[in-house]
Design an enzyme around this catalytic site. Structure first.
Site, PDB file in Angstrom:
ATOM      1  N   LYS A   1      -3.208   8.361   2.743  1.00 58.36           N
ATOM      2  CA  LYS A   1      -4.470   8.179   3.492  1.00 58.36           C
ATOM      3  C   LYS A   1      -4.347   8.723   4.912  1.00 58.36           C
ATOM      4  CE  LYS A   1      -6.970   6.324   0.252  1.00 58.36           C
ATOM      5  NZ  LYS A   1      -7.822   7.246  -0.547  1.00 58.36           N
TER       6      LYS A   1
ATOM      7  N   TYR B   1       0.847  -1.212   0.000  1.00 61.73           N
ATOM      8  CA  TYR B   1       0.000   0.000   0.000  1.00 61.73           C
ATOM      9  C   TYR B   1       0.881   1.261   0.000  1.00 61.73           C
ATOM     10  CZ  TYR B   1      -4.440   2.436   0.465  1.00 61.73           C
ATOM     11  OH  TYR B   1      -5.528   3.221   0.233  1.00 61.73           O
TER      12      TYR B   1
HETATM   13  O1  0WD Z   1     -10.295  -1.448  -2.008  1.00 62.08           O
HETATM   14  C1  0WD Z   1     -10.579  -0.359  -2.481  1.00 62.08           C
HETATM   15  N1  0WD Z   1     -10.922  -0.256  -3.738  1.00 62.08           N
HETATM   16  C2  0WD Z   1     -10.569   0.823  -1.583  1.00 62.08           C
HETATM   17  C3  0WD Z   1     -10.544   2.096  -2.113  1.00 62.08           C
HETATM   18  C4  0WD Z   1     -10.563   0.615  -0.125  1.00 62.08           C
HETATM   19  C5  0WD Z   1     -10.603   1.826   0.643  1.00 62.08           C
HETATM   20  C6  0WD Z   1     -10.559   3.063   0.060  1.00 62.08           C
HETATM   21  N2  0WD Z   1     -10.511   3.181  -1.305  1.00 62.08           N
HETATM   22  C7  0WD Z   1     -10.496   4.543  -1.856  1.00 62.08           C
HETATM   23  C8  0WD Z   1      -9.448   4.829  -2.904  1.00 62.08           C
HETATM   24  O2  0WD Z   1      -8.182   5.048  -2.345  1.00 62.08           O
HETATM   25  C9  0WD Z   1     -10.039   6.112  -3.498  1.00 62.08           C
HETATM   26  O3  0WD Z   1      -9.806   7.214  -2.640  1.00 62.08           O
HETATM   27  O4  0WD Z   1     -11.711   4.798  -2.502  1.00 62.08           O
HETATM   28  C10 0WD Z   1     -11.529   5.810  -3.482  1.00 62.08           C
HETATM   29  C11 0WD Z   1     -12.086   5.319  -4.794  1.00 62.08           C
HETATM   30  O5  0WD Z   1     -11.293   4.251  -5.276  1.00 62.08           O
HETATM   31  P1  0WD Z   1     -11.854   3.047  -6.142  1.00 62.08           P
HETATM   32  O6  0WD Z   1     -13.294   3.196  -6.368  1.00 62.08           O
HETATM   33  O7  0WD Z   1     -11.326   1.822  -5.539  1.00 62.08           O
HETATM   34  O8  0WD Z   1     -11.047   3.202  -7.491  1.00 62.08           O
HETATM   35  P2  0WD Z   1     -11.380   3.659  -8.982  1.00 62.08           P
HETATM   36  O9  0WD Z   1     -12.623   3.036  -9.481  1.00 62.08           O
HETATM   37  O10 0WD Z   1     -10.123   3.428  -9.773  1.00 62.08           O
HETATM   38  O11 0WD Z   1     -11.611   5.203  -8.819  1.00 62.08           O
HETATM   39  C12 0WD Z   1     -10.634   6.110  -8.447  1.00 62.08           C
HETATM   40  C13 0WD Z   1     -10.603   7.190  -9.489  1.00 62.08           C
HETATM   41  C14 0WD Z   1      -9.696   7.067 -10.693  1.00 62.08           C
HETATM   42  O12 0WD Z   1      -9.674   5.981 -11.310  1.00 62.08           O
HETATM   43  P3  0WD Z   1      -8.421   5.548 -12.278  1.00 62.08           P
HETATM   44  O13 0WD Z   1      -8.529   4.085 -12.108  1.00 62.08           O
HETATM   45  O14 0WD Z   1      -8.793   6.085 -13.608  1.00 62.08           O
HETATM   46  O15 0WD Z   1      -7.106   6.086 -11.760  1.00 62.08           O
HETATM   47  O16 0WD Z   1     -10.021   8.372  -9.051  1.00 62.08           O
HETATM   48  C15 0WD Z   1     -10.042   9.214 -10.197  1.00 62.08           C
HETATM   49  C16 0WD Z   1     -10.144   8.337 -11.402  1.00 62.08           C
HETATM   50  O17 0WD Z   1     -11.412   8.369 -11.935  1.00 62.08           O
HETATM   51  N3  0WD Z   1      -8.854  10.012 -10.380  1.00 62.08           N
HETATM   52  C17 0WD Z   1      -8.921  11.311 -10.631  1.00 62.08           C
HETATM   53  N4  0WD Z   1      -9.973  12.135 -10.733  1.00 62.08           N
HETATM   54  C18 0WD Z   1      -9.715  13.413 -11.016  1.00 62.08           C
HETATM   55  N5  0WD Z   1      -8.491  13.893 -11.186  1.00 62.08           N
HETATM   56  C19 0WD Z   1      -7.592  11.717 -10.795  1.00 62.08           C
HETATM   57  C20 0WD Z   1      -7.399  13.089 -11.082  1.00 62.08           C
HETATM   58  N6  0WD Z   1      -6.186  13.616 -11.261  1.00 62.08           N
HETATM   59  N7  0WD Z   1      -6.779  10.658 -10.644  1.00 62.08           N
HETATM   60  C21 0WD Z   1      -7.552   9.617 -10.382  1.00 62.08           C
END
Ligand code: 0WD
Length: 259
Positions: A166, A159
């Site tokens: 975080k 991580y």
């Molecule tokens: O297990 C997990 N999936 C967990 C996620 C457990 C606990 C927390 N999280 C958190 C993540 O750290 C994040 O803060 O939840 C949040 C959402 O994450 P997610 O739903 O797991 O991931 P995802 O579907 O990939 O969405 C995150 C998105 C990015 O996706 P990509 O895969 O394209 O990097 O964050 C967005 C983007 O859509 N993102 C941005 N949006 C605007 N500007 C940028 C940016 N510069 N960079 C990434």
């Protein structure tokens, strides 16, 4: 009548139908809220985001391109939101990024300055920037939610820099809550257990984490995205009017066990 009937706001962070933000959007829609969706610009990305939101039964979704590293994009989101909704009641920050090269066991010490700053900028500073703008269109107070993970508190293999981000995000939630409380704006974090999304797949060793949680968490299973959605509904609804600055775990209880 839904718990969020008449409420409107922004949900940042839908990348596809597995995104946590997508589960939150579904739960908000079910409870009667109206959402607009800032998304990371790019044609392919827009298609995926639109498909995910339309899959929720939301036709003609309000999609607003926004790279959270660009102040001008954030300004444009707020301007578009003001035109669309006038004022808002909630903002969900569900975005994060770190160069996956350094999200592997043994690679934390190799993290270059540039990768560190980028991770902290996109995953943490963006929340401050969003809160600053959102408060201008939250005249009646509101609820801001950020997504975090237990890797902020304990060293989880792979991580790495995201754990540091975080920890900073959780502190940011507390400082924002302390400052914005007098405006009636509540700021909370949801600490979700692992879910299979684009982001989590970038973490080296994620499969082992899923197996471990299923064996060791009090509920003996991993969580489902809908469970995060329901907690987000609670945090935006009047059920949580006395709650701010908190970090609420939705992790099948994993964080309470020692062994
Ligand atoms: O297990 C997990 N999936 C967990 C996620 C457990 C606990 C927390 N999280 C958190 C993540 O750290 C994040 O803060 O939840 C949040 C959402 O994450 P997610 O739903 O797991 O991931 P995802 O579907 O990939 O969405 C995150 C998105 C990015 O996706 P990509 O895969 O394209 O990097 O964050 C967005 C983007 O859509 N993102 C941005 N949006 C605007 N500007 C940028 C940016 N510069 N960079 C990434």
């Amino acid at each position: 009548m839904g718990l969020l009937e008449g409420r409107k706001g922004l949900v940042f962070g839908i990348a596809n139908d597995r995104s946590i933000a997508c589960h939150i959007a579904r739960a908000f829609d079910d409870e009667g809220a109206a959402c607009a969706f800032p998304y990371l610009p790019g044609e392919k990305n827009e298609r995926r985001v639109r498909k995910a939101i339309e899959g929720l039964g939301i036709t003609n979704p309000d999609l607003i391109p926004c790279d959270a590293q660009k102040d001008e994009d954030l300004d444009a989101v707020i301007a578009a939101t003001k035109r669309r909704f006038d004022s808002i009641d909630f903002l969900v920050h569900s975005i994060a990024f770190a160069d996956r090269t350094y999200l592997k066991p043994g690679m934390f010490v190799q993290t270059p300055r540039e990768a560190f700053l980028q991770a902290l900028d996109i995953s943490v500073y963006s929340l401050i920037a969003m809160a600053k703008l959102a408060k201008e269109i939250m005249p009646n107070g509101g609820s801001i939610i950020a997504m975090t993970y237990y890797g902020s508190e304990k060293a989880i293999p792979g991580y790495n820099v995201m754990g540091v981000a975080k920890a900073a995000l959780e502190a940011t939630v507390r400082y924002l809550a302390a400052e914005l409380g007098e405006k009636g704006i509540r700021v909370n974090a949801v600490s979700a257990g692992p879910l299979r999304t684009l982001s989590s797949m970038a973490v080296g060793g994620i499969d082992e984490i899923f197996d471990w949680v299923a064996r060791k968490s009090p509920l003996r299973r991993n969580i489902e995205g809908g469970e995060v959605g329901k907690t987000a509904v609670y945090l935006v609804s009047d059920l949580s009017t006395g709650v701010t600055g908190e970090n609420i775990f939705v992790d099948a209880g994993y964080n309470i066990v020692g062994l």
